[in-house]
Design a protein around this motif. Structure first.
Motif, PDB file in Angstrom:
ATOM      1  N   LEU A  16     -27.337   4.872  -0.176  1.00 45.27           N
ATOM      2  CA  LEU A  16     -26.401   4.064  -0.969  1.00 45.27           C
ATOM      3  C   LEU A  16     -26.557   2.573  -0.617  1.00 45.27           C
ATOM      4  O   LEU A  16     -26.581   1.715  -1.502  1.00 45.27           O
ATOM      5  CB  LEU A  16     -24.967   4.531  -0.700  1.00 45.27           C
TER       6      LEU A  16
ATOM      7  N   ARG B  95       0.856  -1.198   0.000  1.00 47.61           N
ATOM      8  CA  ARG B  95       0.000   0.000   0.000  1.00 47.61           C
ATOM      9  C   ARG B  95       0.886   1.240   0.000  1.00 47.61           C
ATOM     10  O   ARG B  95       1.261   1.758   1.044  1.00 47.61           O
ATOM     11  CB  ARG B  95      -0.931   0.016   1.200  1.00 47.61           C
TER      12      ARG B  95
ATOM     13  N   LEU C  73      -9.058  -0.329   4.428  1.00 52.54           N
ATOM     14  CA  LEU C  73      -9.192  -1.475   5.336  1.00 52.54           C
ATOM     15  C   LEU C  73      -7.817  -1.907   5.791  1.00 52.54           C
ATOM     16  O   LEU C  73      -6.861  -1.859   5.014  1.00 52.54           O
ATOM     17  CB  LEU C  73      -9.734  -2.661   4.546  1.00 52.54           C
TER      18      LEU C  73
ATOM     19  N   ALA D 205     -10.448   5.948   3.900  1.00 50.05           N
ATOM     20  CA  ALA D 205     -10.835   4.923   4.884  1.00 50.05           C
ATOM     21  C   ALA D 205     -10.415   3.534   4.410  1.00 50.05           C
ATOM     22  O   ALA D 205     -11.256   2.688   4.116  1.00 50.05           O
ATOM     23  CB  ALA D 205     -12.348   4.973   5.109  1.00 50.05           C
TER      24      ALA D 205
ATOM     25  N   ASP E 230     -14.463   6.584  -7.580  1.00 48.51           N
ATOM     26  CA  ASP E 230     -13.574   7.713  -7.298  1.00 48.51           C
ATOM     27  C   ASP E 230     -12.246   7.603  -8.062  1.00 48.51           C
ATOM     28  O   ASP E 230     -11.594   6.552  -8.024  1.00 48.51           O
ATOM     29  CB  ASP E 230     -13.320   7.748  -5.783  1.00 48.51           C
TER      30      ASP E 230
ATOM     31  N   GLY F 137     -11.785   0.944  -3.494  1.00 45.11           N
ATOM     32  CA  GLY F 137     -10.901   1.917  -2.837  1.00 45.11           C
ATOM     33  C   GLY F 137      -9.461   1.708  -3.276  1.00 45.11           C
ATOM     34  O   GLY F 137      -9.172   1.616  -4.476  1.00 45.11           O
TER      35      GLY F 137
ATOM     36  N   PRO G 270     -18.838   2.679   1.778  1.00 49.39           N
ATOM     37  CA  PRO G 270     -18.576   3.767   2.745  1.00 49.39           C
ATOM     38  C   PRO G 270     -19.364   3.543   4.033  1.00 49.39           C
ATOM     39  O   PRO G 270     -20.456   2.974   4.004  1.00 49.39           O
ATOM     40  CB  PRO G 270     -19.085   5.006   2.026  1.00 49.39           C
TER      41      PRO G 270
ATOM     42  N   ASP H 280     -14.517   1.257  -8.627  1.00 53.55           N
ATOM     43  CA  ASP H 280     -14.796   2.285  -7.615  1.00 53.55           C
ATOM     44  C   ASP H 280     -15.164   3.543  -8.388  1.00 53.55           C
ATOM     45  O   ASP H 280     -14.690   3.763  -9.508  1.00 53.55           O
ATOM     46  CB  ASP H 280     -13.529   2.530  -6.762  1.00 53.55           C
TER      47      ASP H 280
ATOM     48  N   LYS I  99     -15.893   3.169 -11.970  1.00 54.35           N
ATOM     49  CA  LYS I  99     -17.327   3.075 -12.258  1.00 54.35           C
ATOM     50  C   LYS I  99     -18.144   3.117 -10.969  1.00 54.35           C
ATOM     51  O   LYS I  99     -17.797   2.464  -9.986  1.00 54.35           O
ATOM     52  CB  LYS I  99     -17.629   1.766 -12.986  1.00 54.35           C
TER      53      LYS I  99
ATOM     54  N   HIS J 215     -23.853   1.756  -9.596  1.00 56.11           N
ATOM     55  CA  HIS J 215     -25.145   1.882 -10.284  1.00 56.11           C
ATOM     56  C   HIS J 215     -24.996   1.623 -11.790  1.00 56.11           C
ATOM     57  O   HIS J 215     -25.943   1.207 -12.441  1.00 56.11           O
ATOM     58  CB  HIS J 215     -25.727   3.300 -10.120  1.00 56.11           C
TER      59      HIS J 215
ATOM     60  N   ALA K 131      -9.185   6.947  -5.798  1.00 52.35           N
ATOM     61  CA  ALA K 131      -9.177   5.566  -5.305  1.00 52.35           C
ATOM     62  C   ALA K 131      -8.664   4.637  -6.400  1.00 52.35           C
ATOM     63  O   ALA K 131      -7.845   3.743  -6.146  1.00 52.35           O
ATOM     64  CB  ALA K 131     -10.580   5.152  -4.867  1.00 52.35           C
TER      65      ALA K 131
ATOM     66  N   THR L 199      -7.367  -3.036  -1.325  1.00 50.26           N
ATOM     67  CA  THR L 199      -6.864  -3.958  -0.304  1.00 50.26           C
ATOM     68  C   THR L 199      -7.474  -5.357  -0.417  1.00 50.26           C
ATOM     69  O   THR L 199      -6.754  -6.359  -0.330  1.00 50.26           O
ATOM     70  CB  THR L 199      -7.145  -3.393   1.111  1.00 50.26           C
TER      71      THR L 199
HETATM   72  C1  LIG Z   1     -14.572   2.392   2.760  1.00 52.53           C
HETATM   73  S1  LIG Z   1     -13.964   2.756   1.187  1.00 52.53           S
HETATM   74  C2  LIG Z   1     -13.301   1.222   0.631  1.00 52.53           C
HETATM   75  C3  LIG Z   1     -11.884   1.054   1.081  1.00 52.53           C
HETATM   76  C4  LIG Z   1     -11.186  -0.121   0.457  1.00 52.53           C
HETATM   77  N1  LIG Z   1     -11.700  -1.395   0.908  1.00 52.53           N
HETATM   78  C5  LIG Z   1      -9.700  -0.017   0.764  1.00 52.53           C
HETATM   79  O1  LIG Z   1      -9.173  -0.845   1.482  1.00 52.53           O
HETATM   80  O2  LIG Z   1      -9.087   0.938   0.316  1.00 52.53           O
HETATM   81  C6  LIG Z   1     -15.409   2.892   0.220  1.00 52.53           C
HETATM   82  C7  LIG Z   1     -15.174   3.174  -1.235  1.00 52.53           C
HETATM   83  O3  LIG Z   1     -16.433   3.220  -1.901  1.00 52.53           O
HETATM   84  C8  LIG Z   1     -16.317   4.135  -2.978  1.00 52.53           C
HETATM   85  N2  LIG Z   1     -17.674   4.536  -3.396  1.00 52.53           N
HETATM   86  C9  LIG Z   1     -18.532   5.378  -2.770  1.00 52.53           C
HETATM   87  N3  LIG Z   1     -19.684   5.450  -3.455  1.00 52.53           N
HETATM   88  C10 LIG Z   1     -19.559   4.616  -4.522  1.00 52.53           C
HETATM   89  C11 LIG Z   1     -20.426   4.240  -5.587  1.00 52.53           C
HETATM   90  N4  LIG Z   1     -21.650   4.759  -5.703  1.00 52.53           N
HETATM   91  N5  LIG Z   1     -19.983   3.339  -6.502  1.00 52.53           N
HETATM   92  C12 LIG Z   1     -18.746   2.825  -6.404  1.00 52.53           C
HETATM   93  N6  LIG Z   1     -17.874   3.173  -5.425  1.00 52.53           N
HETATM   94  C13 LIG Z   1     -18.276   4.031  -4.496  1.00 52.53           C
HETATM   95  C14 LIG Z   1     -15.468   5.259  -2.399  1.00 52.53           C
HETATM   96  O4  LIG Z   1     -14.850   5.981  -3.460  1.00 52.53           O
HETATM   97  C15 LIG Z   1     -14.495   4.503  -1.531  1.00 52.53           C
HETATM   98  O5  LIG Z   1     -13.279   4.254  -2.211  1.00 52.53           O
END
Ligand SMILES: C[S@@+](CC[C@H](N)C(=O)[O-])C[C@H]1O[C@@H](n2cnc3c(N)ncnc32)[C@H](O)[C@@H]1O
Length: 379
Positions: A324, A171, A179, A177, A267, A205, A310, A265, A292, A295, A270, A208
């Motif tokens: 969500l 990493r 994991l 956030a 973002d 994200g 999230p 994801d 992506k 949805h 991310a 991980t």
């Molecule tokens: C808690 S984080 C996941 C962390 C990841 N497991 C890691 O270890 O880095 C949640 C992720 O959901 C993504 N996210 C939020 N809304 C989303 C959506 N509608 N579709 C896809 N990804 C989404 C965020 O960009 C974020 O990276």
């Protein structure tokens, strides 16, 4: 000879909720007489077992070799007992060391202060016996010393891992956030996935879960990037045994069929982080990553879906996150037939929002956050 008289008895630290799972893993890696206690597991192991556990365990955070245990009602008691220990067999004035401490339910109630007192005791021991003392290096010491004080009893251990094993080293770029790697590995293990169907993380994200699933499938030792372990400083370190363990563990590696693991994801940052991190693990070119929103995915049928959306605590507001979760539940129902989903939910208020009945719930912790891992079968 140093008072390294733990008789092959070690203590593996594991996050709350992972003890049982870590016990099963330790047994596979050769540990004997495993006993679960608060914060981890005691076990017996020979040199090969100790090295293998440090190199291959995906679930434990570090493995400690207890050196001394004694009543510790005050910092002076800690200082005196520690100063009398035979440190020269473990450390030399030209080496560096660091002390990491935690204290609980004790009259010494500051971990940092306890660590300082132990550091002073070690330094004064060397001044007295050698006229010189080893320097402290908290970043990359030769010898990692661990101090635990519980109910006025101290245990001083050598950290045979040499720093936390959850830092795998892949990493290099993070997200708000992420994991913990050990928790992501636990999710993959709890799912029972062995590669019989695709594994997909639609909220990947920094990647991980994908990285841990890839290493699990390919049987890549969890600590394959770690350059140095604390056990290399044990007085009875057997370099030949370590070389054999490493060779045998590395030889178990297998290739992964292309596209067996994939992630997406919404973002951009991310996605960048996931790409960058997976590049740190050779062979991950066959893991497609796509920016992506879930949805907009066509669906994820007949797959193992493992994710942590999230939480609404650290990322995004709660109401938005509730929506969500509801929409993700609808997505699973409508477009993921034949799949099994393991969803780590870091906010217990959101568990019901998904609108699907879990067939199992596991209590896990992501650092201090109490989570539920929900298993949902989609028919
Ligand atoms: C808690 S984080 C996941 C962390 C990841 N497991 C890691 O270890 O880095 C949640 C992720 O959901 C993504 N996210 C939020 N809304 C989303 C959506 N509608 N579709 C896809 N990804 C989404 C965020 O960009 C974020 O990276």
């Amino acid at each position: 000879m140093f008072a390294y008289q733990n008789d092959g008895r070690f203590f593996a630290q594991a996050a709350r909720g992972l003890e049982e799972l870590a016990g099963a893993e330790l047994a596979e890696l050769g540990a004997k007489d495993i006993e679960i206690t608060g914060g981890g597991l005691h076990f017996h192991g020979d040199a090969a077992g100790l090295y293998r556990i440090n190199y291959c365990s995906r679930l434990v955070s570090r493995v400690l070799a207890p050196l001394a245990a004694f009543p510790c009602p005050s910092d002076q008691a800690l200082y005196e007992a520690a100063r009398a220990m035979e440190w020269q067999a473990l450390l030399a004035p030209e080496k560096t060391f660091a002390v990491f401490a935690n204290v609980r339910e004790s009259r010494i109630d500051h971990a940092h202060f306890a660590a300082l007192r132990l550091k002073d005791a070690i330094a004064d021991h060397f001044r007295e016996h050698c006229g010189r003392r080893p320097d402290v290096d908290t970043e990359n010491p030769d010898v990692w010393i661990n101090l635990a004080v519980r109910r006025d009893r101290a245990v001083i251990s050598l950290d045979t891992s040499g720093g936390s094993l959850h830092r795998r080293g892949y990493r290099v770029q993070s997200v708000p956030a992420p994991l913990q790697e050990t928790l992501a590995a636990a999710m993959v293990r709890l799912s029972g996935w062995q590669g019989e169907r695709p594994l997909v993380d639609p909220f990947c994200g920094s990647g991980t879960i994908l990285a841990e699933a890839f290493m699990h499938y390919c049987r890549i030792p969890a600590a394959f990037k770690k350059a140095k372990f604390g056990f290399e400083n044990l007085p009875d370190f057997a370099a030949g045994v370590w070389a054999d363990v490493r060779r045998a563990s590395d030889a178990a590696r297998r290739e992964m069929p292309e596209l067996l693991i994939r992630g997406s994801d919404s973002d951009r940052q991310a996605m960048d982080a996931a790409r960058r991190n997976l590049r740190e693990i050779a062979g991950t070119r066959g893991v497609p990553l796509e920016r992506k929103d879930f949805h907009d995915l066509p669906g994820i049928p007949d797959a193992m879906i493992i994710c942590n959306p999230p939480y609404g605590i650290r990322v995004g507001a709660l109401d938005e996150t509730r929506l969500l979760y509801k929409e993700f539940g609808d997505f699973l129902k409508q477009r993921c037939q034949g799949s099994t989903a393991y969803i780590l939910c870091g906010n217990l208020d959101l568990v019901g929002a998904i609108g699907l009945k879990p067939s199992r719930r596991f209590v896990l912790y992501n650092g201090p956050i109490e989570c539920r891992l929900l298993k949902i079968e989609i028919f």
